[in-house]
Motif scaffolding. Sequence first.
Motif, PDB file in Angstrom:
ATOM      1  N   LYS A   1       0.870  -1.341  -0.027  1.00  0.00           N
ATOM      2  CA  LYS A   1      -0.225  -0.096   0.069  1.00  0.00           C
ATOM      3  C   LYS A   1       0.760   1.281  -0.011  1.00  0.00           C
ATOM      4  N   LYS A   2       0.325   2.365  -0.263  1.00  0.00           N
ATOM      5  CA  LYS A   2       0.947   3.652  -0.300  1.00  0.00           C
ATOM      6  C   LYS A   2       1.597   4.028   1.226  1.00  0.00           C
ATOM      7  N   ASP A   3       2.709   4.266   1.195  1.00  0.00           N
ATOM      8  CA  ASP A   3       3.373   4.470   2.443  1.00  0.00           C
ATOM      9  C   ASP A   3       3.670   3.414   3.350  1.00  0.00           C
ATOM     10  N   GLU A   4       3.613   2.477   2.727  1.00  0.00           N
ATOM     11  CA  GLU A   4       4.150   1.317   3.229  1.00  0.00           C
ATOM     12  C   GLU A   4       5.494   0.975   2.602  1.00  0.00           C
ATOM     13  N   ILE A   5       6.495   0.212   3.678  1.00  0.00           N
ATOM     14  CA  ILE A   5       7.743  -0.276   2.910  1.00  0.00           C
ATOM     15  C   ILE A   5       7.773  -1.803   2.892  1.00  0.00           C
ATOM     16  N   SER A   6       8.430  -2.078   1.865  1.00  0.00           N
ATOM     17  CA  SER A   6       8.454  -3.422   1.840  1.00  0.00           C
ATOM     18  C   SER A   6       9.734  -4.087   2.526  1.00  0.00           C
ATOM     19  N   VAL A   7       9.541  -5.299   2.941  1.00  0.00           N
ATOM     20  CA  VAL A   7      10.677  -5.786   3.909  1.00  0.00           C
ATOM     21  C   VAL A   7      11.985  -5.646   2.852  1.00  0.00           C
ATOM     22  N   ASP A   8      11.915  -6.067   1.594  1.00  0.00           N
ATOM     23  CA  ASP A   8      13.371  -5.924   0.917  1.00  0.00           C
ATOM     24  C   ASP A   8      14.034  -4.503   0.757  1.00  0.00           C
ATOM     25  N   SER A   9      13.205  -3.545   1.032  1.00  0.00           N
ATOM     26  CA  SER A   9      13.624  -2.167   0.962  1.00  0.00           C
ATOM     27  C   SER A   9      13.976  -1.913   2.416  1.00  0.00           C
ATOM     28  N   LEU A  10      14.173  -2.676   3.271  1.00  0.00           N
ATOM     29  CA  LEU A  10      14.673  -1.862   4.593  1.00  0.00           C
ATOM     30  C   LEU A  10      15.975  -2.043   4.633  1.00  0.00           C
ATOM     31  N   ASP A  11      16.275  -0.623   5.301  1.00  0.00           N
ATOM     32  CA  ASP A  11      17.975  -0.650   5.363  1.00  0.00           C
ATOM     33  C   ASP A  11      18.624  -1.109   6.665  1.00  0.00           C
ATOM     34  N   PHE A  12      19.358  -2.166   6.536  1.00  0.00           N
ATOM     35  CA  PHE A  12      19.659  -2.869   7.683  1.00  0.00           C
ATOM     36  C   PHE A  12      20.922  -2.335   8.419  1.00  0.00           C
ATOM     37  N   ASN A  13      21.410  -1.257   7.662  1.00  0.00           N
ATOM     38  CA  ASN A  13      22.518  -0.681   8.161  1.00  0.00           C
ATOM     39  C   ASN A  13      22.038   0.425   9.012  1.00  0.00           C
ATOM     40  N   LYS A  14      20.728   0.725   8.975  1.00  0.00           N
ATOM     41  CA  LYS A  14      20.210   1.763   9.920  1.00  0.00           C
ATOM     42  C   LYS A  14      19.450   0.954  11.020  1.00  0.00           C
ATOM     43  N   LYS A  15      20.261   0.709  11.940  1.00  0.00           N
ATOM     44  CA  LYS A  15      19.689  -0.065  13.166  1.00  0.00           C
ATOM     45  C   LYS A  15      19.497   0.633  14.545  1.00  0.00           C
ATOM     46  N   ILE A  16      18.527   0.630  15.186  1.00  0.00           N
ATOM     47  CA  ILE A  16      18.193   1.163  16.379  1.00  0.00           C
ATOM     48  C   ILE A  16      18.365   0.082  17.631  1.00  0.00           C
ATOM     49  N   LEU A  17      19.481   0.292  17.938  1.00  0.00           N
ATOM     50  CA  LEU A  17      19.887  -0.800  19.267  1.00  0.00           C
ATOM     51  C   LEU A  17      19.726  -0.259  20.609  1.00  0.00           C
ATOM     52  N   HIS A  18      19.735   1.136  20.528  1.00  0.00           N
ATOM     53  CA  HIS A  18      19.622   1.731  21.959  1.00  0.00           C
ATOM     54  C   HIS A  18      18.860   2.826  22.246  1.00  0.00           C
ATOM     55  N   THR A  19      17.927   2.596  23.111  1.00  0.00           N
ATOM     56  CA  THR A  19      16.713   3.505  23.267  1.00  0.00           C
ATOM     57  C   THR A  19      16.473   3.680  24.773  1.00  0.00           C
ATOM     58  N   ALA A  20      16.112   4.982  25.107  1.00  0.00           N
ATOM     59  CA  ALA A  20      15.812   5.130  26.751  1.00  0.00           C
ATOM     60  C   ALA A  20      14.547   6.041  26.826  1.00  0.00           C
ATOM     61  N   TRP A  21      14.020   5.589  27.957  1.00  0.00           N
ATOM     62  CA  TRP A  21      12.582   6.310  28.236  1.00  0.00           C
ATOM     63  C   TRP A  21      12.656   7.091  29.553  1.00  0.00           C
ATOM     64  N   HIS A  22      12.270   8.471  29.420  1.00  0.00           N
ATOM     65  CA  HIS A  22      12.417   9.277  30.816  1.00  0.00           C
ATOM     66  C   HIS A  22      11.801   8.493  31.865  1.00  0.00           C
ATOM     67  N   PRO A  23      12.289   8.488  33.117  1.00  0.00           N
ATOM     68  CA  PRO A  23      11.784   7.863  34.286  1.00  0.00           C
ATOM     69  C   PRO A  23      10.304   8.239  34.390  1.00  0.00           C
ATOM     70  N   MET A  24       9.753   9.215  34.258  1.00  0.00           N
ATOM     71  CA  MET A  24       8.702   9.834  34.688  1.00  0.00           C
ATOM     72  C   MET A  24       7.864  10.290  33.639  1.00  0.00           C
ATOM     73  N   GLU A  25       8.007  10.937  32.579  1.00  0.00           N
ATOM     74  CA  GLU A  25       7.557  11.647  31.466  1.00  0.00           C
ATOM     75  C   GLU A  25       7.731  11.045  30.398  1.00  0.00           C
ATOM     76  N   ASN A  26       6.656  11.215  29.475  1.00  0.00           N
ATOM     77  CA  ASN A  26       6.813  10.715  28.065  1.00  0.00           C
ATOM     78  C   ASN A  26       7.775  11.575  26.998  1.00  0.00           C
ATOM     79  N   ILE A  27       9.162  11.040  27.457  1.00  0.00           N
ATOM     80  CA  ILE A  27      10.112  11.734  26.823  1.00  0.00           C
ATOM     81  C   ILE A  27      11.164  10.341  26.306  1.00  0.00           C
TER      82      ILE A  27
END
Lengths: 117, 451
Positions: free
Chosen positions: B408-434
């Motif tokens: 569908k429009k705006d969807e991305i197919s699995v084969d077009s994913l960039d596997f070099n752009k990996k998000i390995l590290h994320t953090a959530w503020h201890p109290m707020e939505n940041i």
Amino acid sequence: MAAPLGTGTRTEEPGQEKQDAQEKEIAHPERAEEAKLKAKYPNLGQKPGGSDFLMKRLQKGQKYFDSGDYNMAKAKMKNKQLPSAGPDKNLVTGDHIPTPQDLPQRKSSLVTSKLAG
Amino acid sequence: MAGVAGGGGNGNDFQWCFSQVKGAIDEDVAEADIISTVEFNYSGDLLATGDKGGRVVIFQREQENKSRPLSRGEYNVYSTFQSHEPEFDYLKSLEIEEKINKIRWLPQQNAAHFLLSTNDKTIKLWKISERDKRAEGYNLKDEDGRLRDPFRITALRVPILKPMDLMVEASPRRIFANAHTYHINSISVNSDHETYLSADDLRINLWHLEITDRSFNIVDIKPANMEELTEVITAAEFHPHHCNVFVYSSSKGTIRLCDMRSSALCDRHSKFFEEPEDPSSRSFFSEIISSISDVKFSHSGRYMMTRDYLSVKVWDLNMENRPVETYQVHEYLRSKLCSLYENDCIFDKFECCWNGSDSAIMTGSYNNFFRMFDRNTRRDITLEASRESSKPRAILKPRKVCTGGKRKKDEISVDSLDFNKKILHTAWHPMENIIAVAATNNLYIFQDKIN
């Protein structure tokens, strides 16, 4: 799929086989992927999560071994016919002859992180 | 479109907005600039990042400005320093990377801030303190620092403190070295605020924050014969409230909970968490994708979350035989395992995190996508950290990966994913939505929409 003449009762089979294979792939995509991998690398070890793979992880960072390896590697390179990789291909020691030019610059980064820029 | 939130009761009409992005825009990313860890401190006012070049950058949240009500505390650089340097172990012929594997903050006890940062071999305790006053009017020194001849001094004066531009100094207070033969993957500060653990592939050590020349080995899974090695330790963490309890995860997808009161060497676990596997679905990849890359206790201490290659699982500490919740991060990759094995992506170690109220969890994926799961509504969302959606307060649009034939429009197919752009590290503020999301060399900060 048109059935070739004279193959009467067998006309359903090729199509059926293909459908079965597709079903198998959907039900077990991992197995299909495994088959692909084995087709590409027939010598892949039987124990995937076993020693080879773990040893490689434990040895991360180790490039240079000792003078014995160094001399073996030198001898190997002199010999035009490079021997095929043995079972320890994963352990990269001795193939790399360190020379002063090869050693990467181990100076620490004196540049401030761009995140702070 | 409704998103996934944490905290409050407004889970339904929640939206994430872009807040800030840090780092260079250039296409050529220097290896040293790759962010390797992100961590908020206990109050959420400070956000620390570590990178492959051994540097730590700490951001501080600005006080909310009454004259700019829409600007909710931006994070700006507070301090930056070189934590670790590259080393070479000549005895073992081993290069020791300066890459910061983990940063963990200590709870704040006075005006200064303390954090632990570690590379593969050495943990360091850093003190970050502010100096905003300077003494002037010394008796023995001139204003420019030159020593005065004491025999020439005829009168005494009391030095006075004068304000100066804020200076933030980072100094290494303790260096905890030479305790790990293998590569350190985790550090965790204990709830007693006096001790911490460090874990490598085969061993876990317990340290006292004041003592650097000694540490206790509390877990040792090294077999007598290395040929018999079947699993390694992948992550470890102390329980948030019970100072005698910690967990460690393995490359075989199991988690062991240990109680330090039961014995000095915790080789025998108190609890063993493992989900039974369907033997008919076992493949070459099963063990590799079951390897747990991160384990995190919930803030409540009642649950823990594990991340393996394709999913995130929430476990109730009272139930060992299976997780209570399983969330698929990117199930569509199951039919791509062959190529992911060939390009080594199958070994990528994704982290996961809880929000402050434990109602939502977040983890990263490829193509700079990251996923959030609301545990109450069971809704999930995929968002992207990209420069394209980086206008101030721009609402992030949910992303979708299409697996079937028709895209569908705006969807991305699995084969077009960039596997070099990996998000390995994320953090959530201890109290707020940041939230802070590390995308290779850039740090994105997203906040909830201000109503």
